[in-house]
Scaffold this motif. Sequence first.
Motif, short mmCIF file in Angstrom:
data_model
loop_
_atom_site.label_atom_id
_atom_site.label_comp_id
_atom_site.label_asym_id
_atom_site.label_seq_id
_atom_site.Cartn_x
_atom_site.Cartn_y
_atom_site.Cartn_z
N ILE A 226 1.01 -1.03 -0.02
CA ILE A 226 0.01 -0.24 0.07
C ILE A 226 0.74 1.18 -0.23
N GLU A 227 2.34 1.23 0.86
CA GLU A 227 3.23 2.12 0.74
C GLU A 227 3.44 2.46 -0.68
N LEU A 228 3.60 1.70 -1.67
CA LEU A 228 4.44 1.62 -3.17
C LEU A 228 4.32 2.80 -3.60
N SER A 229 3.05 3.55 -3.47
CA SER A 229 2.96 4.97 -4.17
C SER A 229 2.54 6.19 -3.31
N ALA A 230 2.60 5.95 -1.92
CA ALA A 230 2.35 7.10 -0.93
C ALA A 230 3.48 7.52 -0.99
#
Length: 465
Positions: A421-425
């Motif tokens: 979920i933090e790949l593009s955060a």
Amino acid sequence: MVVAADATAQAAGARVGMALSKAQVLVRGLVVVDLDTKADADSLERLGLWMLQRVSPIVALDPPDGLVIDSTGADHLHGGEAALLETLLGRLTMSGVTARAAIADTWGAAHALSRFVAQPSFVAPFGHGEAILAPLPLEALRLPASMASDLRKLGFLTVGDVLAQPRAPLALRFGPELGRRINQAVGDIGEPIDPMRAEDLIEVRRPFAEPIGAPETIARYVGKLVVALCSELELRGLGARRLDLLCHRVDNTIEAVRVGMATPVRDIKRLTRLLCDKIETIAPGFGIEIMCLRATIVEPLDQHRSVSSLLEDTEPDISDLIDTLVNRVGDRAIYRFSPVASDVPERSVARIAALAPEIGGGWPSHWPRPTRLLLRPEPIETIALLPDNPPVSITWRGIRRRVKRADGPERVFGEWWKADIELSAVRDYFRIEDDTGERYWVFRAGDGENAETGSHKWFLHGVFG
């Protein structure tokens, strides 16, 4: 016959006491392990010794599957009774051990509540009495299976049914064992705990011809025990990290005092003072007949003479202060912060023991960080021009603040190797100052353009100065 079953097997229908053939029919692919009572007993003893070192100075085996721990005088070091159980069960779970635990006024009540109420923990209110035991089954009283079966035939189904009856007729019918177990559970008679001890435990004992009880007398003999214990430690080149003082009273109960040290210690005055600070917690009753001092945790100690130098600054030794504070308020209340290698602010700092070594790199210096970082970022309302401009005003906790100065953005990316979920955060942080001179650390979740980078909502994460 099934003597134990894990949660998965029980959910599929397996039950303790069930025939093995029936359990194999109910649970497809059931893994069966032969009972090894000796290995189980050895494992229980090892677990008890671990509890003795880490949890309480009074631990005894409650076979075949239990331990009894007297947490009096030790629970405050763990943050209270509930925190003690939470920490204890958490460590057991991390070690692959499934356990349930309860704290009550008596051994019998704790035994019953841990097996029939705790899910996975339960703390009974102080002075709970009989009411908390009344709805439990007869097995909660630790009765023989044959006696519990006979009681059911007579219509007694719960502990409350037995408690409501006169004791004399029950004693005539079932003997003294039933009355003894009832009295132990409700606290009418004592149930002494015979604490276990490690084979290589370093301890010194002092029996008394006449029981003692005056605080000054206890303090005097504490000093003598510390001298004897330090002599034993010196012979082995060790220092104490944890001491347990056990005071055996004439009524067959034990008063325990536990003190811990941040570093190995063999200083007589220091150890005596730490123990004497706890004398007020000892209830001597009708007198103490034996005092025993144990070094529960020891480590090698190399006593070397420090050489003073005019060219080098020596670091002050604050371990004595740390020990005093920890033994008064508990180790959870005394800590320091250490940097952790992470760009995400809430993950870049960790609480560690006051004298523990550093666990990460240095503090970031390329961008200033607030002196107070909130536990969780708090949402704020802002007026800001996207994508890169700082807010011109913020509303935090119901108060609107006009921004006079701002610096940023500092872009922080998510740690994609930890969670998808933090790949593009993305977060964009700004340092802002309002018209009263207060400075805050705020961020926008997202880059201000692409929705997949964040919600584009604003949060306040810290306060400067």
